[in-house]
Write a protein that holds these residues in place. Structure first.
Motif, short mmCIF file in Angstrom:
data_model
loop_
_atom_site.label_atom_id
_atom_site.label_comp_id
_atom_site.label_asym_id
_atom_site.label_seq_id
_atom_site.Cartn_x
_atom_site.Cartn_y
_atom_site.Cartn_z
N ASN A 504 -36.62 58.55 -15.02
CA ASN A 504 -36.47 58.49 -16.46
C ASN A 504 -36.40 59.88 -17.07
N ARG A 505 -36.99 60.85 -16.42
CA ARG A 505 -36.86 62.24 -16.90
C ARG A 505 -35.46 62.78 -16.59
N ILE A 506 -34.88 62.37 -15.44
CA ILE A 506 -33.57 62.88 -15.03
C ILE A 506 -32.45 62.15 -15.77
N CYS A 507 -32.62 60.86 -16.03
CA CYS A 507 -31.55 60.03 -16.59
C CYS A 507 -31.56 60.07 -18.11
N ALA A 508 -30.36 60.07 -18.71
CA ALA A 508 -30.26 59.96 -20.16
C ALA A 508 -30.57 58.54 -20.63
N ASN A 509 -30.26 57.55 -19.81
CA ASN A 509 -30.55 56.16 -20.16
C ASN A 509 -31.93 55.79 -19.64
N ASN A 510 -32.38 54.62 -20.00
CA ASN A 510 -33.72 54.18 -19.65
C ASN A 510 -33.68 53.31 -18.41
N VAL A 511 -34.37 53.73 -17.35
CA VAL A 511 -34.40 52.95 -16.11
C VAL A 511 -35.66 52.11 -16.00
N GLY A 693 -17.82 60.04 -25.80
CA GLY A 693 -17.87 58.65 -26.22
C GLY A 693 -18.81 57.81 -25.39
N LEU A 694 -19.84 58.43 -24.82
CA LEU A 694 -20.79 57.72 -23.96
C LEU A 694 -22.19 57.67 -24.58
N GLY A 695 -22.26 57.84 -25.88
CA GLY A 695 -23.55 57.79 -26.54
C GLY A 695 -24.29 56.49 -26.35
N PHE A 696 -23.56 55.40 -26.06
CA PHE A 696 -24.21 54.10 -25.84
C PHE A 696 -25.11 54.12 -24.61
N ALA A 697 -24.90 55.08 -23.71
CA ALA A 697 -25.69 55.16 -22.47
C ALA A 697 -26.85 56.14 -22.61
N VAL A 698 -27.19 56.53 -23.82
CA VAL A 698 -28.29 57.45 -24.07
C VAL A 698 -29.44 56.68 -24.71
N SER A 699 -30.62 56.78 -24.12
CA SER A 699 -31.82 56.15 -24.68
C SER A 699 -32.63 57.22 -25.41
N TRP A 700 -32.43 57.28 -26.71
CA TRP A 700 -32.98 58.38 -27.50
C TRP A 700 -34.50 58.33 -27.62
N SER A 701 -35.06 57.15 -27.62
CA SER A 701 -36.47 57.01 -27.99
C SER A 701 -37.39 56.69 -26.83
N LYS A 702 -36.89 56.73 -25.59
CA LYS A 702 -37.77 56.36 -24.49
C LYS A 702 -38.91 57.39 -24.35
N PRO A 703 -40.06 56.97 -23.89
CA PRO A 703 -41.19 57.90 -23.77
C PRO A 703 -40.87 59.08 -22.86
N HIS A 704 -41.39 60.23 -23.22
CA HIS A 704 -41.30 61.46 -22.42
C HIS A 704 -39.90 62.08 -22.41
N GLY A 705 -38.94 61.47 -23.14
CA GLY A 705 -37.62 62.09 -23.27
C GLY A 705 -36.87 62.18 -21.97
N PHE A 706 -35.92 63.13 -21.91
CA PHE A 706 -35.09 63.33 -20.71
C PHE A 706 -34.48 64.72 -20.77
N ILE A 707 -34.03 65.20 -19.65
CA ILE A 707 -33.41 66.52 -19.59
C ILE A 707 -32.17 66.52 -20.48
N GLY A 708 -32.08 67.49 -21.38
CA GLY A 708 -30.92 67.61 -22.27
C GLY A 708 -31.08 66.93 -23.61
N ARG A 709 -32.18 66.23 -23.84
CA ARG A 709 -32.34 65.46 -25.07
C ARG A 709 -32.30 66.35 -26.31
N GLU A 710 -32.98 67.47 -26.27
CA GLU A 710 -33.04 68.33 -27.45
C GLU A 710 -31.66 68.86 -27.82
N ALA A 711 -30.89 69.23 -26.81
CA ALA A 711 -29.53 69.72 -27.09
C ALA A 711 -28.67 68.61 -27.68
N LEU A 712 -28.82 67.39 -27.17
CA LEU A 712 -28.05 66.27 -27.71
C LEU A 712 -28.45 65.95 -29.14
#
Length: 828
Positions: A504-511, A693-712
């Motif tokens: 979950n830290r590595i992935c932009a989406n929520n696993v 156009g892949l914003g649908f695969a980003v889980s913005w609010s999952k706990p602990h965030g993910f690599i790259g979240r702040e830049a996104l």
């Protein structure tokens, strides 16, 4: 050796133009504690005998940017260092003696416009005026690049070395490195005979010796030397000075004027590998034996093009070694096996034009901790461990030298060193007409020849001989059912108590999903760029299956391992060879599979993005409802020893459903209609999910965030300045491949990243990024407000652009919405 330091921030091994360029650029970035060690003297080995051509146009956007930088660097290096370089901006002229070669040159000219290069498409008459010594009666056209140049390789290397030393670098000649010291998976220094230098970073710039040096440290640097021939004529009285560099690729020949003489060199189709038994320790400024018999046919061709050669004496017949890689692209970056060990080697006879840009971006990579741009096509992480095999390299090098001047056909496949990696189904597919392509050494069916036709490519820039066969495969998937062998997929397992948290830290989406669910996701870097594009299946509470592309197997596995914290209870294993993969895709896929299993495959029991282990035939397979073609379908993950049996029952039962075997060309045309992205073409580490156009695969609010979240989040607030769009040509005849310019109301706004004919849509399709030149949003209203054109080989073709896919944008086919609705209505 007594003067060698005991420590340094960076130790560079190799004093050719690449090593000196890296030292120069590291000191330019402020890293001055740099030590360069050269086994003999600077430029010995290969650099000293290079022809010194500095062309700018390369096969891709970023490599062209690097070549442009090299030109700028060499043009000012003498002023900065006081060391003469011999650099002159004389231009280049590439000629075509047939229409297909001219088509290739025109495609390159269009691509050059994407990069801001000055380029002119000229007639045979105009080409003759630019190069008066040339015979032009058989020419159909040419391309002139006025800003290309040439330089003196030795003097340019010395200038780079001087610039590095002025800023603090230390350079030691006659100092052979015997070992790269590795501890706990990290390079920590080098040993030169009995002297050890402790270092934070080590860089392998050892040229022809880079393979063996890399292997001694446990890394893969596949390259092999080959003999390279050129002649230098006696002086030609009255010759025009500073002629453009002439490239006659059809004759495998290049010609440059130098001090009133002509240097004529060749890249022959069948080359002579050299150094199979190792390179002599004494090798320095050595030459190899003449072989006039080998080069005589090419010399005759050069004489036909430049008739004065027949009357001119030869002052020098030269033969020297150059190193070549399996795919004709150099090796750059941090090795996946050893941290802080970088490589820059294998420059395929274009090291002089590449060294400036490659030195800059590698220095940036080391200082900043990441590459400054997408460098995937030269990234050392693209190569597979087997590719350092000596026999493989020798056999492939016979071909790769000549590929520099061979026709760069769309979909061209290597011919040598084939059949290295095969799926368990290879012989069955071959017997059914498969024509195989190669990715990462893996033989994959690209298309199937109809009965009575040979499964062999006939290349052209137009519709190739497989076009109709692939169209039939495409239609079978859209209308009935198709069967794909996708065994080349890379497959990893991450398992352990902390596996979910790590992923979950590595992935932009929520696993954090139930067992048996699939997640489509990207792995991002800290800048929000896409490092990987893949699917993850939760097999159990503590075990995840990660599936990615064959080409990125090494890269993605290295990224996964390096992002597992040391204290995490999670272990990654590459299980790629354990499973064959069969894709059963199309509206009749459920009906077919239901004949072979007692599992409930209905929408209610087996919805999209579900994965279950089911009985199929005599095997237990993991069936995952996912698709890359935009239809109802399943990927079947079959233990390798069961793959043939599962294939056989699918083929037997599939006959009654009109099932066809389908190849990767059909998969490409199918995915283009749906606008599915391809990592390495459409999405790279420079592109963010919001731009793609892949914003649908980003889980913005999952706990602990993910690599790259702040830049996104920052980009989300301001809005992306560019967007990926779907393109369809109004005229169905032209074909798109990649790097075609996109014009909007006569202004260049972007370029095509990938293209393929869409057989359902009925025209050629493309994906590409565009920017609104008015600094406004790239939205549907703007796209419809102006005239879209795509430049194909110098001709602008009207097109339409959309932010949505041209086929089934609502995903009804993928989710089988129509069938589910019909079943529900019948039940009520």
């Amino acid at each position: 050796m007594t003067d060698l330091p005991k420590s340094a921030q960076v130790v560079i091994v190799g004093g050719g133009i690449m090593g000196c360029s890296l030292a120069y650029h590291l000191t330019l970035r402020g890293w001055t504690d740099v030590v360069l060690l050269e086994r003999k003297r600077l430029t010995s080995g290969t650099t000293w005998h290079a022809a010194g051509l500095v062309g700018q146009l390369s096969p891709s956007h970023n490599l062209t940017r690097l070549a442009q930088y090299t030109t700028e660097l060499y043009s000012q290096l003498e002023r900065e260092t006081g060391q003469s370089t011999g650099y002159r901006q004389i231009g280049s002229l590439a000629i075509a003696s047939n229409l297909e070669r001219f088509e290739e040159l025109k495609h390159g000219a269009s691509m050059a416009r994407c990069f801001g290069l000055e380029v002119n498409i000229v007639s045979a008459k105009e080409a003759g005026e630019l190069w008066p010594l040339m015979a032009t009666e058989d020419l159909v056209g040419a391309v002139h690049l006025p800003k290309d140049g040439q330089t003196n390789p030795v003097d340019t290397t010395q200038a780079l070395a001087r610039g590095a030393k002025v800023r603090g670098a230390k350079i030691f000649e006659n100092t052979a490195v015997t070992e790269i010291i590795v501890k706990d998976g990290r390079a920590v220094g080098v040993r030169a005979k009995d002297h050890e230098i402790v270092a934070e970073y080590v860089v392998n710039c050892a040229g022809m010796w880079a393979r063996d040096l890399g292997a001694s440290a446990g890394t893969t640097v596949p390259l092999h030397a080959a003999e390279h021939f050129y002649i230098v004529t006696e002086p030609l009285p009255g010759i025009k000075k500073h002629l453009p560099v002439l490239r006659d690729a059809d004759a495998c020949t290049y010609v440059k004027e130098d001090a009133g003489k002509l240097l004529v060199g060749w890249f022959e189709p069948v080359a002579k590998p050299w150094g199979m038994n190792g390179i002599p320790e004494s090798f320095e400024f050595d030459t190899l034996p003449d072989d006039l018999e080998h080069i005589e046919p090419l010399l005759e061709g050069a004489i036909r093009r430049v008739p004065i050669l027949a009357k001119t004496g030869i002052q020098l017949f030269f033969n020297g070694p150059e190193s070549f890689t399996p795919d004709d692209r150099y090796m750059l970056g941090e090795t996946p096996e050893v941290r802080n060990l970088f490589v820059a080697a294998g420059f395929n006879s274009i090291g002089i034009r590449s060294a400036g840009g490659a030195g800059k971006v590698l220095a940036d990579w080391m200082v900043d901790g990441h590459p400054p741009m997408d460098l995937w096509e030269v990234d050392v992480r693209r190569v597979m461990p087997f590719q350092s095999n000596r026999r493989y390299l020798k056999d492939r090098t016979v071909e790769t030298l000549g590929l520099l001047y061979a026709m760069h056909w769309p979909f061209r496949q290597a011919e040598t060193a084939r059949g290295v990696r095969r799926s368990a189904l290879h012989d069955r597919l071959l017997a059914r007409g498969a024509c195989f392509g190669e990715v990462a050494g893996f033989e994959r069916p690209n298309w199937y020849a109809p009965q009575g036709r040979e499964a062999k490519y006939e290349y052209t820039y137009g519709r190739q001989n497989w076009f109709d066969a692939s169209a039939a495969e495409h239609r079978a998937v859209r209308e009935n059912v198709g069967l794909f062998d996708q065994s080349s997929f890379a497959k990893f397992v991450l398992e352990g108590d902390d596996a979910e948290h790590v992923l979950n830290r590595i992935c932009a989406n929520n696993v954090s999903v139930p067992v048996g669910r699939l997640v489509y996701t990207q792995w991002l870097n800290e800048r929000g760029g896409i490092e990987a594009d893949l699917t993850i299946t939760r097999e159990s509470e503590k075990r995840f299956l990660i599936v990615t592309a064959a080409a990125t197997q090494v890269r993605d596995f290295a990224w996964l391992k390096r992002n597992i914290p040391d204290a995490a209870r999670a272990v990654a294993v590459d299980v790629s060879s354990a499973y064959g993969v069969l894709g059963v895709m199309g509206p009749k896929s459920r009906s077919l599979l239901s004949k072979l299993t007692d599992a409930d495959l209905s929408n209610a029991a087996f919805p999209f993005a579900t994965s279950k282990v089911i009985d199929l035939g005599y095997a237990k397979v993991r069936a995952s409802r996912i698709t890359y073609v935009g239809e109802l379908g399943w990927e079947l993950y079959v233990p390798t020893e069961f793959a043939q049996g599962v294939f056989d029952v699918l083929v037997d039962e599939g006959a009654s459903f009109g099932m066809r075997l389908a190849g990767y060309h059909a998969m490409n045309s199918l995915r283009m209609e749906k606008g599915y992205r391809h990592w390495g073409h459409d999405i790279t580490d420079e592109d963010t999910p919001l731009e793609a156009g892949l914003g649908f695969a980003v889980s913005w609010s999952k706990p602990h965030g993910f690599i790259g979240r702040e830049a996104l989040l920052r980009q989300k607030e301001t809005g992306p300045k560019r967007r990926m769009v779907h393109i369809a040509l109004d005229d169905p005849a032209p074909l798109l491949y990649h790097n075609e310019p996109i014009w909007f109301d006569g202004r260049l706004v972007g370029r095509v990243t990938s293209g393929m004919y869409g057989h359902t849509v009925g025209t050629c399709l493309g994906l590409g990024y565009v920017e609104n030149p008015a600094n406004g949003a790239v939205d549907a209203a703007w796209l419809q407000s102006g005239k879209i054109e795509i430049e194909v080989a110098g001709v602008r073709v009207p097109a339409r652009a959309s932010l949505r896919a041209f086929y089934d944008p609502a995903n009804n086919r993928v989710k089988d919405v129509e069938n589910a609705t019909a079943v529900s209505a019948a039940a009520s």
